[in-house]
Design a protein around this motif. Structure first.
Motif, PDB file in Angstrom:
ATOM      1  N   PRO A 400       0.803  -1.240   0.000  1.00 28.99           N
ATOM      2  CA  PRO A 400       0.000   0.000   0.000  1.00 28.99           C
ATOM      3  C   PRO A 400       0.826   1.276   0.000  1.00 28.99           C
ATOM      4  N   LYS A 401       2.127   1.157   0.216  1.00 30.07           N
ATOM      5  CA  LYS A 401       2.988   2.347   0.242  1.00 30.07           C
ATOM      6  C   LYS A 401       3.644   2.637  -1.104  1.00 30.07           C
ATOM      7  N   ASP A 402       3.787   1.633  -1.957  1.00 28.22           N
ATOM      8  CA  ASP A 402       4.431   1.833  -3.256  1.00 28.22           C
ATOM      9  C   ASP A 402       4.045   0.684  -4.179  1.00 28.22           C
ATOM     10  N   SER A 403       3.247   0.965  -5.164  1.00 32.37           N
ATOM     11  CA  SER A 403       2.744  -0.080  -6.065  1.00 32.37           C
ATOM     12  C   SER A 403       3.841  -0.710  -6.903  1.00 32.37           C
ATOM     13  N   LYS A 404       5.018  -0.076  -6.966  1.00 38.15           N
ATOM     14  CA  LYS A 404       6.125  -0.698  -7.722  1.00 38.15           C
ATOM     15  C   LYS A 404       6.537  -2.024  -7.096  1.00 38.15           C
ATOM     16  N   ASN A 405       6.224  -2.203  -5.821  1.00 34.95           N
ATOM     17  CA  ASN A 405       6.593  -3.428  -5.120  1.00 34.95           C
ATOM     18  C   ASN A 405       5.521  -4.519  -5.204  1.00 34.95           C
ATOM     19  N   ASN A 406       4.418  -4.238  -5.880  1.00 35.46           N
ATOM     20  CA  ASN A 406       3.376  -5.252  -6.023  1.00 35.46           C
ATOM     21  C   ASN A 406       3.855  -6.406  -6.898  1.00 35.46           C
TER      22      ASN A 406
END
Length: 521
Positions: A400-406
């Protein structure tokens, strides 16, 4: 006459005062040589340190294999966010711990024990050297073992094939001594793991042999099967219940993971653990981790209030993810840590059965017993329903803090055993469960992951590998740790020879001998 009499009295007084001179002037706060020799104190006192230093701390474990195998993730962007977790080597110190705090003092014990005729203490020290080197070699590949301490050859590394052959030979020697001294009581005072029970140590020796045999199965199948069957068929047996687990005392210290998590705030639940444990409806999650302190972090699974941090992630500031799941508060009170469990032995036997090794038993029975033992060991319930679940699979991960990590889960593995599955899928189930059980003992989980490719873990989203330490492809994982800079500088000839034995450049992408890639069968 008076002068003569006074002189005689003075002389007698002096003799009386010096009659017990050594005792009178001894520092009673120090241990004498005689006291050191009593009850094997001189030989036994180093073992607390030897056992403690089989493990590392933050820069040796948490920011290395704990992250690489995705058990834990750090909220902290160390060194500008470019570090070991993102495949740029900043820390490389486990070598020094093993050589300075295990290999060297153990060698001194062996020397003293051999000189005094104490063969059991000598064998015990040798066993801990074997155990320590078996953990270190999965970092680097070639290491210094058979030539350690040998005049004129002390800087020569063993190739991995030669190393494993020597480890098996040395296990034979240790096993012979231990098996012949089942009634020996000398270790009890110094043994916080098994209280000097020689039969327990014999089970551990066989279990270690089986672990090492399975590790090399794709590199030397014949040697692996020979050694594996030797362990499986040995009269002394293997770890056979949770009561046989090899737990190493903390000797009053705090569990490093506890310190790193609660006192420093530098480690949290791994995102892959969130994916597998929640997706498979695994109740062990409550034994491993605490619910996230921010209830807005998990809208995709509100009934499972946990949130992990992806290893090798884009991180901006530590404070952004401190509300993600810590490890369970119960770890603050532990007095020992798991090093080799009965559950792991069951999973080794399940894989051995898949490979048709003698005395391995039935793969399904061993697989399920390994899960049952793990649930019991971790104090988790609901194992019957878990074993029967043939539909639940790991979930996708949302940061939820950075979608690049999804990421989307690479694994669709389920729990329930199906005899109709291929051996490859059965192995994936075995190793996935072994990975879950080996939480807090990630060294072996990291080894299994490279050896088998299982579990199917997410790749780094932030990959800082490059020319300095070697390149890791976007769809691959770090394969090893380079040799130490101090070795490169002070033992250049030895490192050059070791690199040749490695079979590839001294880089993080070079596969170790047993990490062959490809099919597991």
């Amino acid at each position: 006459m008076k002068k003569i009499f006074f002189a005689i009295l003075l002389t007698l007084g002096f003799l009386a005062c010096t009659d017990n001179f050594e005792e009178a002037n001894r520092n009673h706060f120090l241990i004498s040589d005689e006291e050191l020799d009593q009850d094997f104190n001189r030989l036994g006192s180093p073992f607390q340190s030897l056992l403690s230093n089989l493990f590392g701390h933050q820069i040796e474990e948490d920011l290395c294999h704990d992250n690489w195998v995705r058990h834990l993730g750090t909220p902290t962007p160390f060194v500008g966010g470019v570090n070991n977790t993102t495949y740029y080597m900043r820390w490389n110190t486990y070598w020094n711990r093993i050589y300075n705090s295990v290999m060297s003092p153990a060698a001194q014990v062996i020397k003293q024990a051999d000189e005094g005729g104490y063969e059991v203490f000598s064998a015990w020290a040798k066993l801990l050297q074997i155990y320590a080197i078996s953990k270190l070699t999965v970092y680097h590949g070639p290491v210094i073992y058979s030539n350690y301490g040998v005049s004129g050859q002390a800087n020569i590394y063993d190739s991995e094939p030669a190393l494993y052959a020597q480890l098996f030979t040395d296990l034979d020697a240790v096993q012979s001594v231990f098996s012949s001294n089942k009634d020996y009581q000398g270790l009890k005072k110094f043994d916080a793991s098994y209280s000097g029970n020689m039969a327990q140590w014999c089970k551990l020796i066989n279990s270690l042999r089986l672990r090492l045999a399975m590790r090399i199965v794709k590199a030397d199948a014949n040697l692996a099967q020979t050694q594996g069957e030797k362990a499986l068929g040995h009269a002394d047996g293997l770890l056979a219940s949770n009561g046989d687990n090899f737990n190493v005392s903390l000797y009053g210290a705090k569990l490093p993971m506890n310190v790193i998590c609660f006192e420093w705030g530098d480690t949290r639940m791994g995102a892959a653990m969130e994916s597998f444990l929640i997706g498979l409806k695994d109740s062990r999650i409550a034994s491993y981790f605490a619910p996230a302190s921010d209830n807005t972090l998990y809208p995709d699974h509100p009934d499972w209030p946990y949130k992990g941090i992806h290893s090798g992630a884009f991180l901006e500031a530590k404070d952004q993810r401190l509300t993600y799941s810590t490890v369970n508060e119960s770890f603050k009170a532990v007095t020992s840590r798991r090093s080799f469990t009965y559950s792991e032995v069951c999973h080794l036997k399940a894989e051995a059965a898949l490979r048709g090794w003698d005395n391995a038993g039935d793969a399904k029975t061993n697989y399920e017993e390994g899960i049952i033992a793990s649930f019991a060991d971790w104090g988790a319930g609901g194992v019957d329903a878990y074993l029967a679940d043939a539909t639940s699979t790991p979930i996708d991960y949302v940061d939820p803090k950075d979608s690049k990590n999804n990421w989307t889960s690479r694994s669709t593995v389920t729990v329930a055993w199906n005899e109709a599955d291929s051996d490859e899928l059965k192995l994936e189930k075995i190793i996935t469960q072994k990975w879950i059980n080996n939480f807090t003992n990630a060294n072996e989980a990291w080894t299994d992951h490279r050896r088998t490719g299982y579990p199917k873990l997410p790749y780094n989203t932030k990959n800082d590998s490059g020319a300095d330490w070697g390149v890791i492809a976007a769809d691959d994982f770090l394969r090893r740790v380079p040799f130490l800079n101090s070795e490169r500088e002070n033992n250049a000839e030895g490192v050059a020879d070791a690199t040749q034995k490695l079979g590839g450049p001294d880089e993080i992408g070079t596969h170790l001998w047993w990490d062959t890639g490809g099919s597991n069968f």
